[in-house]
Design a protein around this motif. Structure first.
Motif, PDB file in Angstrom:
ATOM      1  N   GLY A 329       0.821  -1.205   0.000  1.00 18.68           N
ATOM      2  CA  GLY A 329       0.000   0.000   0.000  1.00 18.68           C
ATOM      3  C   GLY A 329       0.846   1.243   0.000  1.00 18.68           C
ATOM      4  O   GLY A 329       2.076   1.175  -0.112  1.00 18.68           O
ATOM      5  N   PRO A 330       0.185   2.403   0.154  1.00 21.95           N
ATOM      6  CA  PRO A 330       0.936   3.657   0.187  1.00 21.95           C
ATOM      7  C   PRO A 330       1.891   3.642   1.378  1.00 21.95           C
ATOM      8  O   PRO A 330       1.521   3.197   2.477  1.00 21.95           O
ATOM      9  N   GLY A 331       3.090   4.118   1.173  1.00 25.20           N
ATOM     10  CA  GLY A 331       4.077   4.114   2.251  1.00 25.20           C
ATOM     11  C   GLY A 331       3.619   4.898   3.466  1.00 25.20           C
ATOM     12  O   GLY A 331       4.055   4.641   4.584  1.00 25.20           O
ATOM     13  N   ILE A 332       2.722   5.824   3.259  1.00 25.64           N
ATOM     14  CA  ILE A 332       2.301   6.710   4.336  1.00 25.64           C
ATOM     15  C   ILE A 332       1.467   5.975   5.404  1.00 25.64           C
ATOM     16  O   ILE A 332       1.337   6.430   6.533  1.00 25.64           O
ATOM     17  N   ALA A 333       0.886   4.814   5.053  1.00 22.09           N
ATOM     18  CA  ALA A 333       0.095   4.042   6.027  1.00 22.09           C
ATOM     19  C   ALA A 333       1.032   3.243   6.933  1.00 22.09           C
ATOM     20  O   ALA A 333       1.966   2.598   6.453  1.00 22.09           O
ATOM     21  N   HIS A 334       0.775   3.306   8.229  1.00 24.46           N
ATOM     22  CA  HIS A 334       1.694   2.667   9.175  1.00 24.46           C
ATOM     23  C   HIS A 334       1.675   1.139   9.118  1.00 24.46           C
ATOM     24  O   HIS A 334       2.542   0.492   9.675  1.00 24.46           O
ATOM     25  N   ASP A 335       0.645   0.559   8.457  1.00 25.59           N
ATOM     26  CA  ASP A 335       0.626  -0.905   8.373  1.00 25.59           C
ATOM     27  C   ASP A 335       1.148  -1.419   7.023  1.00 25.59           C
ATOM     28  O   ASP A 335       1.000  -2.592   6.706  1.00 25.59           O
ATOM     29  N   THR A 336       1.760  -0.544   6.234  1.00 30.97           N
ATOM     30  CA  THR A 336       2.292  -0.985   4.938  1.00 30.97           C
ATOM     31  C   THR A 336       3.661  -1.640   5.108  1.00 30.97           C
ATOM     32  O   THR A 336       4.537  -1.090   5.768  1.00 30.97           O
ATOM     33  N   ASP A 337       3.797  -2.823   4.511  1.00 30.90           N
ATOM     34  CA  ASP A 337       5.113  -3.493   4.527  1.00 30.90           C
ATOM     35  C   ASP A 337       5.914  -3.142   3.283  1.00 30.90           C
ATOM     36  O   ASP A 337       7.138  -3.103   3.318  1.00 30.90           O
ATOM     37  N   MET A 338       5.205  -2.973   2.153  1.00 34.36           N
ATOM     38  CA  MET A 338       5.920  -2.677   0.915  1.00 34.36           C
ATOM     39  C   MET A 338       5.142  -1.631   0.122  1.00 34.36           C
ATOM     40  O   MET A 338       3.944  -1.789  -0.108  1.00 34.36           O
ATOM     41  N   GLY A 339       5.827  -0.566  -0.258  1.00 35.33           N
ATOM     42  CA  GLY A 339       5.194   0.530  -0.989  1.00 35.33           C
ATOM     43  C   GLY A 339       5.311   0.327  -2.497  1.00 35.33           C
ATOM     44  O   GLY A 339       5.569  -0.782  -2.980  1.00 35.33           O
ATOM     45  N   PRO A 340       5.124   1.398  -3.248  1.00 33.98           N
ATOM     46  CA  PRO A 340       5.169   1.309  -4.715  1.00 33.98           C
ATOM     47  C   PRO A 340       6.600   1.379  -5.242  1.00 33.98           C
ATOM     48  O   PRO A 340       7.524   1.724  -4.512  1.00 33.98           O
ATOM     49  N   LEU A 341       6.746   1.097  -6.527  1.00 36.32           N
ATOM     50  CA  LEU A 341       7.986   1.410  -7.243  1.00 36.32           C
ATOM     51  C   LEU A 341       8.033   2.922  -7.450  1.00 36.32           C
ATOM     52  O   LEU A 341       7.030   3.611  -7.307  1.00 36.32           O
ATOM     53  N   ILE A 342       9.182   3.420  -7.839  1.00 35.84           N
ATOM     54  CA  ILE A 342       9.376   4.874  -7.869  1.00 35.84           C
ATOM     55  C   ILE A 342       8.618   5.584  -8.983  1.00 35.84           C
ATOM     56  O   ILE A 342       8.199   6.723  -8.807  1.00 35.84           O
ATOM     57  N   SER A 343       8.397   4.937 -10.127  1.00 31.31           N
ATOM     58  CA  SER A 343       7.868   5.681 -11.279  1.00 31.31           C
ATOM     59  C   SER A 343       7.183   4.734 -12.258  1.00 31.31           C
ATOM     60  O   SER A 343       7.381   3.509 -12.204  1.00 31.31           O
ATOM     61  N   GLN A 344       6.457   5.327 -13.180  1.00 31.69           N
ATOM     62  CA  GLN A 344       5.846   4.542 -14.256  1.00 31.69           C
ATOM     63  C   GLN A 344       6.938   3.829 -15.062  1.00 31.69           C
ATOM     64  O   GLN A 344       6.790   2.653 -15.418  1.00 31.69           O
ATOM     65  N   GLY A 345       8.039   4.516 -15.298  1.00 31.03           N
ATOM     66  CA  GLY A 345       9.139   3.926 -16.072  1.00 31.03           C
ATOM     67  C   GLY A 345       9.700   2.696 -15.378  1.00 31.03           C
ATOM     68  O   GLY A 345       9.967   1.664 -16.012  1.00 31.03           O
ATOM     69  N   GLN A 346       9.858   2.791 -14.052  1.00 29.64           N
ATOM     70  CA  GLN A 346      10.399   1.662 -13.290  1.00 29.64           C
ATOM     71  C   GLN A 346       9.397   0.509 -13.260  1.00 29.64           C
ATOM     72  O   GLN A 346       9.764  -0.660 -13.341  1.00 29.64           O
ATOM     73  N   LEU A 347       8.107   0.861 -13.168  1.00 30.82           N
ATOM     74  CA  LEU A 347       7.049  -0.158 -13.192  1.00 30.82           C
ATOM     75  C   LEU A 347       7.091  -0.919 -14.529  1.00 30.82           C
ATOM     76  O   LEU A 347       7.059  -2.161 -14.549  1.00 30.82           O
ATOM     77  N   ASP A 348       7.194  -0.185 -15.623  1.00 39.46           N
ATOM     78  CA  ASP A 348       7.232  -0.823 -16.949  1.00 39.46           C
ATOM     79  C   ASP A 348       8.449  -1.735 -17.058  1.00 39.46           C
ATOM     80  O   ASP A 348       8.366  -2.840 -17.608  1.00 39.46           O
ATOM     81  N   ARG A 349       9.571  -1.263 -16.511  1.00 40.67           N
ATOM     82  CA  ARG A 349      10.810  -2.026 -16.589  1.00 40.67           C
ATOM     83  C   ARG A 349      10.676  -3.348 -15.804  1.00 40.67           C
ATOM     84  O   ARG A 349      10.996  -4.421 -16.308  1.00 40.67           O
ATOM     85  N   VAL A 350      10.144  -3.248 -14.585  1.00 37.82           N
ATOM     86  CA  VAL A 350       9.990  -4.446 -13.744  1.00 37.82           C
ATOM     87  C   VAL A 350       9.025  -5.424 -14.408  1.00 37.82           C
ATOM     88  O   VAL A 350       9.291  -6.630 -14.486  1.00 37.82           O
ATOM     89  N   MET A 351       7.909  -4.900 -14.923  1.00 36.36           N
ATOM     90  CA  MET A 351       6.918  -5.785 -15.544  1.00 36.36           C
ATOM     91  C   MET A 351       7.476  -6.460 -16.799  1.00 36.36           C
ATOM     92  O   MET A 351       7.114  -7.597 -17.110  1.00 36.36           O
ATOM     93  N   SER A 352       8.389  -5.773 -17.484  1.00 38.62           N
ATOM     94  CA  SER A 352       8.941  -6.411 -18.686  1.00 38.62           C
ATOM     95  C   SER A 352       9.840  -7.587 -18.286  1.00 38.62           C
ATOM     96  O   SER A 352       9.874  -8.608 -18.972  1.00 38.62           O
ATOM     97  N   TYR A 353      10.554  -7.471 -17.161  1.00 37.30           N
ATOM     98  CA  TYR A 353      11.338  -8.625 -16.679  1.00 37.30           C
ATOM     99  C   TYR A 353      10.403  -9.765 -16.257  1.00 37.30           C
ATOM    100  O   TYR A 353      10.650 -10.930 -16.553  1.00 37.30           O
ATOM    101  N   VAL A 354       9.334  -9.402 -15.538  1.00 39.31           N
ATOM    102  CA  VAL A 354       8.398 -10.427 -15.050  1.00 39.31           C
ATOM    103  C   VAL A 354       7.758 -11.145 -16.251  1.00 39.31           C
ATOM    104  O   VAL A 354       7.711 -12.385 -16.304  1.00 39.31           O
ATOM    105  N   ASP A 355       7.316 -10.382 -17.229  1.00 36.41           N
ATOM    106  CA  ASP A 355       6.636 -10.982 -18.387  1.00 36.41           C
ATOM    107  C   ASP A 355       7.594 -11.817 -19.237  1.00 36.41           C
ATOM    108  O   ASP A 355       7.170 -12.753 -19.918  1.00 36.41           O
TER     109      ASP A 355
END
Ligand code: NAD
Length: 510
Positions: A329-355
């Motif tokens: 979830g959003p890093g701002i929530a105190h119960d979040t263990d893992m937040g988002p990736l930094i950017s749309q570009g990084q998201l696309d990059r990670v998903m291309s490795y996964v795919d």
């Protein structure tokens, strides 16, 4: 259902504003009016606008840093520097919550984690304060004669250029600030495009603590412009770069302009080796968080997970269970263990490795998807594990910088060692075992600059971190850290005032 916290629920003096550079202790408008948005990666909202600095801005900042260096600052006594560190300690301690919230909103790291970095930052400040009195040369024996005294003395290198990555601004900056302030150097910082606000605010706080004008300067902007201008600047004496191998190579080449000293801390593809005799209650969460920490965006992430075959299935089951209970979830929530990736570009990059992993033969055992629903505006991906990974596959070779674990089985210690070293990187590595002899063999034979046994990612300024191979050179922290900020002069003193010692030395007389 509780409303998810968003950046709209938090305010900061930077939000909604066009920010300036920080030069000579003051906010300075950029030379060009080009601005770039800084996004909250959990929501996609624009938080503030960052200047796209130019070579002219870099010139101004380097001139301010040079002026400060040539002033009284570089001759301050150790106790004066120590006293400054003590004031910085207080200001950072008092304002750390603000820095933590700002960082969480700007780069997505969970707030529990950014708040937890306070202890690290304060310990680093304390450590570097002690180094102010620890800078000295040596008296050395010589074969010239008893009338000649020989020694080394140290002098600050001068103006440093510091080019920063975005992933750990609250922690990474102290490697640079500590050495700069303890030795009397000055610095121009170039924050990463995605993590400028934390650096600007932190440096403002240094000035609130009494830092003399121009000692630390910040020029925001793009790597290829501001970073490049800093790396090739003829009045910068040393450049310290932390980031990707690709950009690191460009910095090394640019530094040749005036043969400046250069330090590069680059990427990694670190091996994490689990033997069947490992303390599993430590190894399972340890191996998982060695990758999921900061959503996999940590240079030392243990993304190549080697598991002894006889424990493989049981270990993977536990790892999958651990991964599925992670709260994303959003890093701002105190119960979040893992937040988002930094950017749309990084998201696309990670998903291309996964795919691309399944077509190469890897088996997805959990995760692998971008998160939707009320997280769809942010750059969230699930904690992801692939099994049946072979060392030659792309996901086992390249740095993904996302929460993706590649599990590779092994049968013998020799095989684990061979696989661990089969990489062009050499940043971090770990072993999980209760056999101390085995652990020692791994410590000695894994080619990595930082190594952990039954733990991961512990870091201390007094111990430091290093790199092998493509992971770079010039290590941070530890007993030799200060030398990176110092010139060493060799001194010969004839104290006889007589002809017993020839006035001119080697090579001129038989
Ligand atoms: P990056 O290389 O894209 O950017 C790093 C910095 O370099 C940024 O400030 C960027 O603007 C600047 N830059 C980009 N091109 C440049 C150029 N041509 N000349 C000068 N500066 C330039 O890396 P990133 O995406 O910010 O960070 C992720 C990378 O950093 C990963 O590879 C990660 O492993 C590495 N990293 C290493 C360490 C370490 O200590 N070894 C620590 C953190 C991150």
């Amino acid at each position: 259902m509780n409303e998810r916290p968003s950046s709209a629920m938090f305010s900061h003096k930077y939000f909604g504003k066009e920010l300036g550079h920080l030069i000579g202790g003051k906010s300075v408008p950029p030379h060009s009016d080009q601005m770039m948005p800084s996004f909250n990666p959990a929501t996609g909202e624009v938080l503030a606008y960052i200047p796209e600095g130019t070579a002219e801005d870099v010139n101004l900042a380097v001139a301010a840093a040079r002026k400060a260096f040539e002033g009284p600052w570089s001759e301050w006594l150790p106790w004066e520097r120590h006293r400054l560190f003590m004031r910085i300690y207080e200001v950072i301690e008092q304002n750390f919550d603000e820095l933590a919230y700002l960082t969480t909103l700007d780069i997505g790291t969970p707030i529990t984690k950014t708040l937890g970095m306070k202890q690290y930052a304060l310990k680093a400040i304390t450590y570097f304060a002690t180094q102010t009195t620890n800078i000295g040369g040596q008296t050395l024996p010589n074969n010239i004669g008893t009338g000649v005294m020989t020694m080394t003395v140290k002098a600050p290198v001068g103006v440093i250029g510091g080019i920063l990555p975005w992933n750990v601004p609250l922690v990474g900056l102290w490697w640079l600030l500590g050495g700069t302030l303890a030795t009397g150097c000055t610095i121009v910082l170039k924050p990463a495009e995605y993590a400028t606000m934390t650096i600007l605010r932190l440096v403002e706080l240094l000035y609130e603590a009494g830092l003399p004008e121009g000692v630390v300067n910040v020029v925001a902007g793009r790597g290829g412009v501001v970073g490049q201008a800093l790396a090739e600047h003829n009045d910068v004496d040393r450049v310290v770069f932390t980031g990707s191998v690709q950009a690191g190579r460009k910095v090394i080449m640019a530094s040749a302009s005036n043969v400046k000293r250069v330090q590069v801390e680059l990427g990694g593809k670190s091996p994490d080796i689990v033997f069947a005799d490992a303390p599993m209650e430590l190894a399972v969460p340890g191996a998982a968080m060695a990758v999921y920490n900061n959503c996999g965006q940590v240079c030392t992430a243990g993304t190549r997970l080697f598991v002894e075959r006889k424990a493989h299935n049981e270990f993977v089951d536990k790892l999958v269970k651990f991964s599925r209970q992670m709260r994303i979830g959003p890093g701002i929530a105190h119960d979040t263990d893992m937040g988002p990736l930094i950017s749309q570009g990084q998201l696309d990059r990670v998903m291309s490795y996964v795919d691309g992993a399944a077509p190469e033969g890897a088996t997805l055992v959990t995760g692998g998807k971008r998160l939707g629903g009320d997280l769809s505006q942010g750059y969230f991906v699930e904690p992801t594990i692939f099994c049946d990974v072979r060392p030659e596959m792309t996901i086992a070779r390249e740095e993904i910088f996302g929460p993706v674990i590649s599990v590779i089985p092994f049968d013998t210690e020799e095989e684990a060692l061979r696989l661990a070293n089969e990489t062009e990187y050499g940043l971090g590595g770990a072993v999980w075992t209760q056999d101390l002899s085995k652990a020692m063999r791994m410590i000695n034979r894994v080619k990595a600059g930082t190594f952990w046994v039954n733990c991961y990612d512990w870091m201390d300024a007094g111990v430091g971190m290093n790199g092998y191979k493509l992971s770079g050179y010039g290590g941070k922290g530890g007993p030799t850290h200060m030398d990176n900020f110092l010139y060493q002069k060799s001194v010969y003193i004839n104290h006889t005032y007589s002809g017993d010692v020839p006035p001119v030395g080697a090579g001129l007389r038989a």
